[in-house]
Design a protein around this motif. Structure first.
Motif, PDB file in Angstrom:
ATOM      1  N   PRO A 200       0.977  -1.288  -0.016  1.00 41.03           N
ATOM      2  CA  PRO A 200       0.022  -0.049  -0.056  1.00 41.03           C
ATOM      3  C   PRO A 200       0.946   1.410  -0.114  1.00 41.03           C
ATOM      4  O   PRO A 200       0.405   2.067  -0.782  1.00 41.03           O
ATOM      5  CB  PRO A 200      -0.867   0.126   1.138  1.00 41.03           C
ATOM      6  CG  PRO A 200      -0.311  -1.087   2.154  1.00 41.03           C
ATOM      7  CD  PRO A 200       0.603  -2.081   1.183  1.00 41.03           C
ATOM      8  N   GLU A 201       1.925   1.268   0.753  1.00 38.68           N
ATOM      9  CA  GLU A 201       2.649   2.449   0.668  1.00 38.68           C
ATOM     10  C   GLU A 201       3.427   2.734  -0.571  1.00 38.68           C
ATOM     11  O   GLU A 201       3.663   3.911  -1.034  1.00 38.68           O
ATOM     12  CB  GLU A 201       3.855   2.346   2.046  1.00 38.68           C
ATOM     13  CG  GLU A 201       3.119   2.131   3.320  1.00 38.68           C
ATOM     14  CD  GLU A 201       3.366   0.802   3.763  1.00 38.68           C
ATOM     15  OE1 GLU A 201       3.429   0.008   2.864  1.00 38.68           O
ATOM     16  OE2 GLU A 201       2.952   0.781   4.919  1.00 38.68           O
ATOM     17  N   ARG A 203       2.476   1.774  -3.476  1.00 38.79           N
ATOM     18  CA  ARG A 203       1.294   2.047  -4.340  1.00 38.79           C
ATOM     19  C   ARG A 203       1.071   3.549  -4.198  1.00 38.79           C
ATOM     20  O   ARG A 203       0.670   4.557  -5.283  1.00 38.79           O
ATOM     21  CB  ARG A 203      -0.058   1.165  -4.247  1.00 38.79           C
ATOM     22  CG  ARG A 203       0.234  -0.120  -4.711  1.00 38.79           C
ATOM     23  CD  ARG A 203      -0.966  -1.061  -4.358  1.00 38.79           C
ATOM     24  NE  ARG A 203      -2.111  -0.911  -4.875  1.00 38.79           N
ATOM     25  CZ  ARG A 203      -2.556  -1.257  -6.165  1.00 38.79           C
ATOM     26  NH1 ARG A 203      -2.057  -2.176  -6.680  1.00 38.79           N
ATOM     27  NH2 ARG A 203      -3.609  -1.011  -6.740  1.00 38.79           N
ATOM     28  N   TRP A 204       0.879   3.882  -2.974  1.00 43.06           N
ATOM     29  CA  TRP A 204       0.396   5.433  -2.609  1.00 43.06           C
ATOM     30  C   TRP A 204       1.611   6.475  -3.250  1.00 43.06           C
ATOM     31  O   TRP A 204       1.324   7.347  -3.830  1.00 43.06           O
ATOM     32  CB  TRP A 204       0.310   5.599  -1.391  1.00 43.06           C
ATOM     33  CG  TRP A 204       0.198   7.132  -0.918  1.00 43.06           C
ATOM     34  CD1 TRP A 204       1.024   7.711   0.016  1.00 43.06           C
ATOM     35  CD2 TRP A 204      -0.867   7.961  -1.555  1.00 43.06           C
ATOM     36  NE1 TRP A 204       0.210   8.860   0.332  1.00 43.06           N
ATOM     37  CE2 TRP A 204      -0.605   9.167  -0.750  1.00 43.06           C
ATOM     38  CE3 TRP A 204      -1.727   7.911  -2.293  1.00 43.06           C
ATOM     39  CZ2 TRP A 204      -1.514  10.181  -1.102  1.00 43.06           C
ATOM     40  CZ3 TRP A 204      -2.726   8.992  -2.677  1.00 43.06           C
ATOM     41  CH2 TRP A 204      -2.500  10.322  -1.821  1.00 43.06           C
ATOM     42  N   GLU A 207       1.533   6.694  -6.936  1.00 40.16           N
ATOM     43  CA  GLU A 207       0.291   7.558  -7.272  1.00 40.16           C
ATOM     44  C   GLU A 207       0.763   9.050  -7.122  1.00 40.16           C
ATOM     45  O   GLU A 207       0.568   9.944  -8.037  1.00 40.16           O
ATOM     46  CB  GLU A 207      -0.739   7.378  -6.385  1.00 40.16           C
ATOM     47  CG  GLU A 207      -2.064   8.297  -6.714  1.00 40.16           C
ATOM     48  CD  GLU A 207      -3.309   7.856  -6.024  1.00 40.16           C
ATOM     49  OE1 GLU A 207      -4.385   8.660  -6.085  1.00 40.16           O
ATOM     50  OE2 GLU A 207      -3.422   6.770  -5.438  1.00 40.16           O
ATOM     51  N   VAL A 410      -6.988   4.645 -10.561  1.00 38.83           N
ATOM     52  CA  VAL A 410      -5.885   5.759 -10.105  1.00 38.83           C
ATOM     53  C   VAL A 410      -5.459   6.558 -10.993  1.00 38.83           C
ATOM     54  O   VAL A 410      -5.138   7.875 -10.573  1.00 38.83           O
ATOM     55  CB  VAL A 410      -4.477   4.679  -9.844  1.00 38.83           C
ATOM     56  CG1 VAL A 410      -3.514   5.755  -9.079  1.00 38.83           C
ATOM     57  CG2 VAL A 410      -4.785   3.850  -8.546  1.00 38.83           C
TER      58      VAL A 410
END
Length: 505
Positions: A200-201, A203-204, A207, A410
């Motif tokens: 998750p980190e 992927r963020w 983005e 996204v």
């Protein structure tokens, strides 16, 4: 016999200079052929190619003294794209073809010994130069018609043989005006972000990098998805604008990467060189006049340096100027060239040489780990806005019920954030937050003291540099755009500082 002139273009990187070719064919004297104007070896050999091509087209080669001068005379000339212009200049000087159609016409093409016209590299930037200099017409190899028609505002004609050009000059025939119809190959589908499990980190961070045009460093053990994430960054970026597409296509033209069915490159390029590449292959180089390297091929796109610590300090430090200025300037024997290199850098590396799945299993002594990551120098890391640690993949992440977001979802958020940034900076001409100079962020768009208090504290204790503080502000504005806020708040600044945590490297 008379003095006649034709026109060609000398390329220096993606910049061109219009070259005037004068042919002086004198009556009497010993038959000879002189080529003036600092030609390189390939151009010097064109004397034999041009003579053979003219004679094999059953045209008379003047049995007299022929002098060909390329101006500006002090400018080095390189390559074989001058052949067609040289041949037409000699024929016009010998009064074998009328000269009136040569006025305002620039010619490109390498001649085979039988008169066939072969394609040449750099046609697109050369035609842009010809149009800028006021030339009305261009004759190009027929195989390059598709590429040439990308340039508007100049009449483009195509030829496959010198005989066709001679007939056109005598008004006995016409040249091709349009490229043959070709089916464009279907675009390859972009890899989907939904394929990446967990992280998750990371992927963020990906983005945020896409929304603001920021550079990214990912550190983690093998098999955690670093390369997979990097390959999906281009799918989050918007299509290139018309001017950006011309820039990217011109670089591919100079590098010889365009095919016969050339079209404008609309998607951001993705370049991932092997870790064994040399410094010239990375930033550009070569003997004589330098060729574009990986950083220029990735212009307006993404440059992935996988296993970055294996590249070595010299290659990595060569990136610093390109990251800061968005271009590379290469000084060589025959001149200094400029290639654009405004790309997003993605670095991916293991935390140590043994690279175990878990940090607890690492067998490297502390000094070995420090030496390994020390190849990423402080000045280089200072130019990387986002740093993230990759998590080992566990059974819980693989079998979790949450469906990972796709690239399309996204990309919509990224597009909204980029639109907000583009509207905010439109008066200044900037497109993304990463292009905004630090002084502008600190003066015209200064944030309140209570918002930047954590940033000021970091500067006080030496946790970040002044350059790092500017980059934190850019990331904070990107985070605010993703949240739909008009201005960053203290939480956005704190999150931007967390992205620069040295422990992530």
């Amino acid at each position: 016999m008379a003095l006649r002139r034709t026109w060609a273009v000398a390329l220096f990187g993606v910049d061109g200079v219009l070259v005037e070719i004068e042919a002086d064919v004198r009556k009497g004297g010993l038959p000879s052929l002189q080529l003036l104007g600092l030609p390189d070896t390939a151009l010097q050999e064109s004397k034999n190619r041009v003579r053979a091509a003219v004679q094999n087209c059953r045209e008379d080669w003047p049995a007299s003294c022929v002098t060909l001068a390329l101006s500006p005379a002090a400018l080095p000339k390189a390559g074989t794209s001058y052949d067609l212009a040289l041949a037409c200049a000699v024929l016009a000087g010998a009064e074998l073809v009328p000269p009136h159609r040569l006025a305002g016409t620039v010619l490109f093409g390498e001649l085979a010994l039988d008169g066939r016209i072969r394609p040449v590299n750099g046609l697109l930037p050369a035609l842009l130069t010809a149009r800028k200099e006021g030339m009305r017409r261009a004759i190009v190899p027929a195989e390059g018609l598709a590429e040439a028609h990308l340039v508007e505002g100049i009449e483009v004609l195509g030829a496959t043989h010198l005989r066709e050009v001679v007939a056109w000059l005598r008004e006995l025939g016409e040249l091709a005006r349009y490229p043959p119809p070709m089916d464009e190959p279907p675009a390859e589908p972009a890899p989907d972000l939904a394929d990446v499990l967990g992280q998750p980190e990371a992927r963020w961070a990906l983005e945020v990098a896409a929304a603001g045009g920021h550079h990214l460093l990912m550190v983690g053990p093998p098999g955690t998805g670093k390369t997979m994430l990097a390959k999906r960054l281009c799918g989050l970026l918007p299509e290139l604008s018309g001017q950006e597409a011309l820039e990217v296509t011109a670089i591919r033209s100079v590098a010889g990467d365009l095919t016969g069915s050339a079209t404008l490159v609309r998607t951001p390029p993705f370049v991932a060189p092997h870790s064994s590449l040399s410094i010239p292959a990375l930033v550009g180089g070569g003997t004589g006049l330098a060729r574009p390297g990986a950083v220029s091929r990735a212009h307006r796109g993404v440059l992935l340096l996988d296993e970055a610590c294996e590249l070595g300090p010299k290659r990595l430090e060569a990136l610093r100027t390109a990251l800061e200025e968005g271009e590379v300037r290469l000084a060589r024997r025959d001149g200094t060239l400029r290639y654009p290199a405004r790309f997003q850098l993605v670095l991916a590396t293991n935390p140590c040489p043994c690279a175990p799945a878990r940090d607890l299993d690492c067998q490297c002594p502390p000094q070995v780990r420090r030496r390994y990551l020390g190849k990423l120098s402080g000045p280089l890391l200072d130019r990387v806005d986002l740093r993230v640690r990759m998590r080992p993949i566990t059974a819980m992440t693989v079998h979790s019920g949450a469906e990972p977001e796709s690239t399309a979802v996204v990309r919509d958020r990224v597009a909204r954030a980029r639109a907000a940034a583009r509207e905010r900076w439109s008066e200044h001409g900037w497109q993304t937050n990463t292009e905004v100079p630090g002084p502008v962020l600190r003066r015209e768009f200064a944030l309140p003291d209570q918002v930047t208090g954590l940033l000021d504290r970091g500067l006080e204790v030496g946790a970040i540099t002044a350059r790092g503080a500017d980059r934190c502000l850019r990331v904070a504005w990107t985070l605010a755009d993703l949240d739909g806020k008009e201005r960053p708040d203290a939480e956005h600044v704190a999150a931007a500082l967390e992205f620069r945590d040295r422990r992530a490297a």
